[in-house]
Design a protein around this motif. Structure first.
Motif, short mmCIF file in Angstrom:
data_model
loop_
_atom_site.label_atom_id
_atom_site.label_comp_id
_atom_site.label_asym_id
_atom_site.label_seq_id
_atom_site.Cartn_x
_atom_site.Cartn_y
_atom_site.Cartn_z
N PRO A 1 -11.13 4.62 3.52
CA PRO A 1 -11.30 6.03 3.16
C PRO A 1 -10.31 6.90 3.95
N ARG A 2 -9.82 7.92 3.29
CA ARG A 2 -8.74 8.72 3.87
C ARG A 2 -9.28 9.90 4.64
N THR A 3 -8.62 10.22 5.73
CA THR A 3 -8.93 11.47 6.42
C THR A 3 -7.95 12.52 5.91
N LYS B 1 -9.69 8.54 -7.13
CA LYS B 1 -9.38 7.10 -7.13
C LYS B 1 -7.95 6.85 -6.63
N ARG B 2 -7.03 7.78 -6.89
CA ARG B 2 -5.63 7.54 -6.52
C ARG B 2 -5.45 7.38 -5.02
N ARG B 3 -4.85 6.28 -4.64
CA ARG B 3 -4.55 6.02 -3.25
C ARG B 3 -3.20 5.32 -3.17
N SER B 4 -2.60 5.37 -2.01
CA SER B 4 -1.36 4.62 -1.79
C SER B 4 -1.75 3.17 -1.50
N VAL B 5 -1.32 2.27 -2.36
CA VAL B 5 -1.70 0.86 -2.25
C VAL B 5 -0.49 0.06 -1.78
N ARG B 6 -0.72 -0.75 -0.76
CA ARG B 6 0.38 -1.51 -0.15
C ARG B 6 0.15 -3.02 -0.18
N SER B 7 -0.61 -3.46 -1.20
CA SER B 7 -0.78 -4.90 -1.46
C SER B 7 -1.06 -5.06 -2.95
N CYS C 1 2.39 3.55 -4.94
CA CYS C 1 2.55 4.12 -3.60
C CYS C 1 3.90 4.84 -3.59
N TRP C 2 3.85 6.13 -3.47
CA TRP C 2 5.09 6.89 -3.29
C TRP C 2 5.89 6.27 -2.14
N ILE C 3 7.19 6.09 -2.33
CA ILE C 3 8.05 5.64 -1.22
C ILE C 3 9.32 6.49 -1.22
N CYS C 4 9.56 7.10 -0.06
CA CYS C 4 10.82 7.84 0.13
C CYS C 4 11.58 7.36 1.36
N ALA C 5 10.94 6.51 2.18
CA ALA C 5 11.53 6.11 3.46
C ALA C 5 12.47 4.91 3.29
N TYR C 6 13.32 4.96 2.30
CA TYR C 6 14.32 3.90 2.12
C TYR C 6 15.69 4.46 2.49
N CYS D 1 16.39 -2.27 0.56
CA CYS D 1 16.68 -0.93 1.08
C CYS D 1 15.48 -0.29 1.75
N TYR D 2 14.37 -1.05 1.81
CA TYR D 2 13.12 -0.49 2.34
C TYR D 2 12.47 -1.50 3.28
N GLY D 3 11.89 -1.02 4.37
CA GLY D 3 11.34 -1.90 5.40
C GLY D 3 10.03 -2.57 5.06
C1 LIG Z 1 6.75 12.23 -0.88
C2 LIG Z 1 6.01 11.04 -0.31
C3 LIG Z 1 6.71 10.05 0.33
C4 LIG Z 1 6.05 8.91 0.82
N1 LIG Z 1 6.78 7.89 1.35
C5 LIG Z 1 6.14 6.78 1.76
C6 LIG Z 1 6.89 5.65 2.24
O1 LIG Z 1 8.10 5.68 2.30
N2 LIG Z 1 6.19 4.54 2.60
C7 LIG Z 1 4.82 4.47 2.52
O2 LIG Z 1 4.26 3.41 2.84
N3 LIG Z 1 4.10 5.52 2.06
C8 LIG Z 1 4.72 6.65 1.68
N4 LIG Z 1 3.99 7.70 1.19
C9 LIG Z 1 2.52 7.59 1.06
C10 LIG Z 1 1.78 8.48 2.07
O3 LIG Z 1 1.83 7.86 3.34
C11 LIG Z 1 0.32 8.66 1.59
O4 LIG Z 1 0.33 9.38 0.37
C12 LIG Z 1 -0.53 9.41 2.59
O5 LIG Z 1 -0.69 8.68 3.79
C13 LIG Z 1 -1.93 9.70 2.03
O6 LIG Z 1 -2.58 8.49 1.64
P1 LIG Z 1 -3.08 8.26 0.14
O7 LIG Z 1 -1.88 8.39 -0.77
O8 LIG Z 1 -3.68 6.91 0.10
O9 LIG Z 1 -4.08 9.34 -0.19
C14 LIG Z 1 4.64 8.83 0.71
C15 LIG Z 1 3.93 9.85 0.06
C16 LIG Z 1 4.60 10.93 -0.45
C17 LIG Z 1 3.82 11.99 -1.19
#
Ligand SMILES: Cc1cc2nc3c(=O)[nH]c(=O)nc-3n(C[C@H](O)[C@H](O)[C@H](O)COP(=O)(O)O)c2cc1C
Length: 168
Positions: free
Chosen positions: A154-156, A9-15, A117-122, A62-64
């Motif tokens: 769905p993720r590849t 179920k875990r996914r990166s959610v951006r909304s 959603c993990w974010i490191c790109a700041y 600090c983040y886009g």
């Molecule tokens: C260490 C790490 C840093 C990430 N940084 C960003 C980020 O700065 N911005 C973003 O939108 N997603 C970020 N992500 C999310 C990844 O893009 C995402 O985990 C990957 O595309 C797989 O998709 P899913 O998490 O939905 O399975 C990051 C994920 C990880 C693990």
């Protein structure tokens, strides 16, 4: 939720919806964090759950990704680079420790029906200044926390055969 269902179920959610996060979910997430392993059990971290509008605005600057501002809360993962265990040649292990602890939070949030959603790109230095974080502390990652307002496609990914090899 069953463990493997949580992983699926875990996914990166951006909304995100603006709905508040139930206190019980926050308690369970905090417990999941407290259970995370770390090298020598040093737990060289401090996690903040930022609800405050002004501080969330500073973080967002600090983040886009504009979508970050939608979430009702932002998790900030701080690492203590002095307190963490160092490899024999001196390399700090904090990235690994924080990665594990953050993922405990992420998976617990998923089990609670919440999204992250993990974010490191700041901008690291801008974030440090915005949050008044001084060395030896570093902001290693952040994540929105809240109820999802989207269902990601769905993720590849790489096949299990390509990434997991059994060495007999
Ligand atoms: C260490 C790490 C840093 C990430 N940084 C960003 C980020 O700065 N911005 C973003 O939108 N997603 C970020 N992500 C999310 C990844 O893009 C995402 O985990 C990957 O595309 C797989 O998709 P899913 O998490 O939905 O399975 C990051 C994920 C990880 C693990």
């Amino acid at each position: 939720m069953e463990f493997y269902d949580v992983l699926r179920k875990r996914r990166s959610v951006r909304s995100y919806k603006s709905d508040p996060i139930p206190k019980k979910s926050l308690d369970n997430i905090a417990e999941a964090l407290a259970l995370a392993p770390s090298a020598c059990n040093l737990q060289p971290w401090s996690f903040r759950l930022v609800l405050n509008d002004g501080i969330r605005e500073k973080i967002c600057s600090c983040y886009g990704g504009k979508w970050l501002a939608e979430a009702p809360a932002i998790i900030v993962a701080l690492a203590n680079m002095d307190e963490c265990w160092k490899r024999p040649e001196g390399t700090p292990i904090a990235d690994i420790d924080i990665g594990i602890a953050m993922e405990h939070i992420v998976l617990a949030a998923t089990a609670e029906g919440l999204a992250t959603c993990w974010i490191c790109a700041y901008e690291m230095e801008k974030m440090r200044a915005a949050l008044d974080i001084l060395p030896p502390w570093k902001v290693l990652a952040i994540s929105p926390l809240g109820f999802a307002n989207e269902t990601p496609q769905p993720r590849t990914g790489k096949s299990t055969d390509a990434i997991f090899k059994i060495v007999p």
